[in-house]
Design a protein around this motif. Structure first.
Motif, mmCIF file in Angstrom:
data_model
loop_
_atom_site.group_PDB
_atom_site.id
_atom_site.type_symbol
_atom_site.label_atom_id
_atom_site.label_comp_id
_atom_site.label_asym_id
_atom_site.label_seq_id
_atom_site.Cartn_x
_atom_site.Cartn_y
_atom_site.Cartn_z
ATOM 1 N N GLY A 84 7.393 -5.176 -12.408
ATOM 2 C CA GLY A 84 7.781 -5.838 -13.477
ATOM 3 C C GLY A 84 8.162 -5.321 -14.975
ATOM 4 O O GLY A 84 8.613 -5.937 -15.668
ATOM 5 N N ASN A 85 7.626 -4.054 -14.784
ATOM 6 C CA ASN A 85 7.809 -3.359 -16.213
ATOM 7 C C ASN A 85 8.781 -1.901 -16.071
ATOM 8 O O ASN A 85 8.603 -1.021 -16.521
ATOM 9 C CB ASN A 85 6.733 -2.794 -16.779
ATOM 10 C CG ASN A 85 5.936 -4.131 -17.240
ATOM 11 O OD1 ASN A 85 6.484 -4.927 -17.880
ATOM 12 N ND2 ASN A 85 4.465 -4.095 -16.809
ATOM 13 N N GLY A 86 9.456 -1.946 -14.910
ATOM 14 C CA GLY A 86 10.453 -0.851 -14.628
ATOM 15 C C GLY A 86 9.704 0.304 -13.776
ATOM 16 O O GLY A 86 10.155 1.558 -13.660
ATOM 17 N N GLY A 87 8.477 -0.004 -13.144
ATOM 18 C CA GLY A 87 7.889 0.750 -12.190
ATOM 19 C C GLY A 87 7.570 0.135 -10.981
ATOM 20 O O GLY A 87 7.962 -0.852 -10.519
ATOM 21 N N TRP A 88 6.419 0.944 -10.180
ATOM 22 C CA TRP A 88 6.394 0.453 -8.819
ATOM 23 C C TRP A 88 4.938 0.080 -8.495
ATOM 24 O O TRP A 88 3.993 0.677 -9.246
ATOM 25 C CB TRP A 88 6.716 1.472 -7.707
ATOM 26 C CG TRP A 88 8.021 2.099 -8.085
ATOM 27 C CD1 TRP A 88 8.423 3.090 -8.405
ATOM 28 C CD2 TRP A 88 9.162 1.456 -7.411
ATOM 29 N NE1 TRP A 88 10.019 3.181 -8.689
ATOM 30 C CE2 TRP A 88 10.312 2.190 -7.916
ATOM 31 C CE3 TRP A 88 9.431 0.121 -6.746
ATOM 32 C CZ2 TRP A 88 11.584 1.939 -7.683
ATOM 33 C CZ3 TRP A 88 10.786 -0.186 -6.686
ATOM 34 C CH2 TRP A 88 11.831 0.618 -6.828
ATOM 35 N N LEU A 89 4.475 -0.739 -7.767
ATOM 36 C CA LEU A 89 3.255 -0.989 -7.028
ATOM 37 C C LEU A 89 3.287 -0.194 -5.966
ATOM 38 O O LEU A 89 4.289 0.546 -5.380
ATOM 39 C CB LEU A 89 2.832 -2.299 -6.810
ATOM 40 C CG LEU A 89 3.065 -3.269 -8.189
ATOM 41 C CD1 LEU A 89 2.719 -4.503 -7.493
ATOM 42 C CD2 LEU A 89 1.815 -2.881 -9.059
ATOM 43 N N LYS A 90 2.263 0.101 -5.060
ATOM 44 C CA LYS A 90 2.099 0.731 -3.703
ATOM 45 C C LYS A 90 3.071 0.304 -2.736
ATOM 46 O O LYS A 90 3.137 -0.925 -2.354
ATOM 47 C CB LYS A 90 0.649 0.816 -3.328
ATOM 48 C CG LYS A 90 0.530 1.433 -1.850
ATOM 49 C CD LYS A 90 -1.074 1.606 -1.584
ATOM 50 C CE LYS A 90 -1.009 2.596 -0.282
ATOM 51 N NZ LYS A 90 -2.348 2.007 0.321
ATOM 52 N N LYS A 91 3.796 1.195 -2.066
ATOM 53 C CA LYS A 91 4.741 0.791 -1.081
ATOM 54 C C LYS A 91 4.017 0.354 0.210
ATOM 55 O O LYS A 91 2.838 0.690 0.497
ATOM 56 C CB LYS A 91 5.741 1.930 -0.777
ATOM 57 C CG LYS A 91 5.051 2.967 0.153
ATOM 58 C CD LYS A 91 6.265 4.010 0.318
ATOM 59 C CE LYS A 91 5.610 5.320 1.274
ATOM 60 N NZ LYS A 91 6.434 6.191 1.664
ATOM 61 N N VAL A 92 4.708 -0.666 0.950
ATOM 62 C CA VAL A 92 3.908 -1.210 1.966
ATOM 63 C C VAL A 92 5.220 -1.197 3.288
ATOM 64 O O VAL A 92 6.175 -1.526 3.168
ATOM 65 C CB VAL A 92 3.689 -2.526 2.124
ATOM 66 C CG1 VAL A 92 2.934 -3.325 3.038
ATOM 67 C CG2 VAL A 92 2.813 -2.736 0.569
ATOM 68 N N GLN A 93 4.842 -0.514 4.405
ATOM 69 C CA GLN A 93 5.617 -0.817 5.588
ATOM 70 C C GLN A 93 5.808 -2.436 5.899
ATOM 71 O O GLN A 93 4.678 -2.976 6.094
ATOM 72 C CB GLN A 93 5.059 0.023 6.607
ATOM 73 C CG GLN A 93 6.242 0.205 7.928
ATOM 74 C CD GLN A 93 5.745 1.043 9.138
ATOM 75 O OE1 GLN A 93 4.934 1.937 8.920
ATOM 76 N NE2 GLN A 93 6.521 0.989 10.255
ATOM 77 N N VAL A 94 6.881 -2.755 6.201
ATOM 78 C CA VAL A 94 7.053 -4.066 6.536
ATOM 79 C C VAL A 94 7.902 -4.616 7.738
ATOM 80 O O VAL A 94 8.241 -5.333 8.324
ATOM 81 C CB VAL A 94 7.853 -5.076 5.324
ATOM 82 C CG1 VAL A 94 6.874 -5.148 4.148
ATOM 83 C CG2 VAL A 94 9.180 -4.475 5.007
ATOM 84 N N GLY A 95 8.267 -3.243 8.464
ATOM 85 C CA GLY A 95 9.000 -3.275 9.729
ATOM 86 C C GLY A 95 9.284 -1.963 10.264
ATOM 87 O O GLY A 95 8.907 -1.038 9.822
ATOM 88 N N SER A 96 9.644 -2.046 11.494
ATOM 89 C CA SER A 96 10.108 -0.636 12.337
ATOM 90 C C SER A 96 11.173 -1.087 13.099
ATOM 91 O O SER A 96 11.349 -2.212 13.397
ATOM 92 C CB SER A 96 8.809 -0.295 13.040
ATOM 93 O OG SER A 96 8.410 -1.159 13.918
ATOM 94 N N GLY A 97 11.863 -0.088 13.641
ATOM 95 C CA GLY A 97 13.222 -0.297 14.523
ATOM 96 C C GLY A 97 14.356 -0.685 13.895
ATOM 97 O O GLY A 97 15.291 -1.222 14.508
#
Length: 105
Positions: A84-97
């Motif tokens: 919400g301020n131009g940065g990131w939270l920790k990435k999360v894998q949400v799929g494969s294939g």
């Protein structure tokens, strides 16, 4: 630029922004000024050259901040939650294939 994405208001100032990946894999935020022009660009990531597709789905995770989805060369789909301020939270894998898809919108 090798990819340009319109995620919405990435930096939380109520103006629409653009994210762009350069040839070296750096991800840049181009903040909109709300009057059809840009504020100064800001680097918001590196290593994005490993992604074969980058999309801005809006608020994917329901926390009111815009997010980015990216597919890596192995077909894994990653959620990069915006803070919400131009940065990131920790990435999360949400799929494969996902490497079987020719386009992700």
């Amino acid at each position: 630029m090798t990819s340009i994405v319109g995620p919405g208001d990435f930096d939380g100032d109520t103006n629409v922004d653009v994210l762009a990946r350069d040839r070296d894999g750096r991800l840049w935020l181009y903040p909109g000024n709300g009057a059809g022009k840009w504020l100064a660009k800001v680097q918001v990531g590196t290593g994005w050259h490993t992604m074969t597709s980058i999309v801005g789905p809006g608020d994917f995770d329901g926390d009111t901040n815009v997010d980015v989805l990216a597919r890596d060369r192995d077909g894994r789909l990653w959620l990069y939650p915006g803070n919400g301020n131009g940065g990131w939270l920790k990435k999360v894998q949400v799929g494969s294939g996902w490497n079987g898809m020719t386009s992700i919108l």
